[in-house]
Design an enzyme around this catalytic site. Sequence first.
Site, PDB file in Angstrom:
ATOM      1  CB  SER A  63      13.488 -22.841 -26.963  1.00 13.58           C
ATOM      2  OG  SER A  63      14.413 -22.323 -26.023  1.00 13.58           O
ATOM      3  CG  HIS A  68      26.779 -30.881 -24.013  1.00 17.08           C
ATOM      4  ND1 HIS A  68      27.434 -29.923 -24.735  1.00 17.08           N
ATOM      5  CD2 HIS A  68      25.653 -30.308 -23.545  1.00 17.08           C
ATOM      6  CE1 HIS A  68      26.744 -28.796 -24.690  1.00 17.08           C
ATOM      7  NE2 HIS A  68      25.650 -29.007 -23.976  1.00 17.08           N
ATOM      8  CB  CYS A  83       8.025 -21.213 -26.281  1.00 18.54           C
ATOM      9  SG  CYS A  83       9.506 -20.391 -25.695  1.00 18.54           S
TER      10      CYS A  83
END
Length: 126
Positions: A63, A68, A83
Amino acid sequence: MSKEGKHIIIDAFECDSIHLNDIKFLEEMCKKAALDANMEILYSYFHPFEPQGVTGVLVLSTSHLSIHTWPEERYVSLDFYTCGTLELTPQVEFLIKELSSKQAMVYSISRGVSYPQLIKCEELGG
C-alpha cells in the site's frame, strides 16, 4: 494478499522543526520504517515547499506511507496503510521518536473487514 489491512494515521505535534524541513531526513526516515517492516518500496517521491514544508509518499507493494509537514506549526501528518496482518507498532514508535514529537495522536483503522453495521452504498444513494 489479503484485502484486510491496517491503516494507521498519526498526528505528531511539537516536533523538531528543523527535521520537518529536511527532505532527505524525512525520506530516509520513511524508507527505514518501511524496510524495517520488510515492505517493498515501489516508488518514492518527496517534494519541498517554499518557504517551508515537505510532502512525500512511498508507494509500497502492500500500500503506502505518506507524510506532510508544517515546520512553522511543528506538526506532521503521517498516513501508513498496509494490507495483511503486519504489526506496525514498532514503525509507529520509530517515526514518532525520529520526529522528536512530544505529543502524538495515533489512530488505527481496520480496513477490508466486514462489520454488522456496514452501510451499503445503495443506502447512501450511490
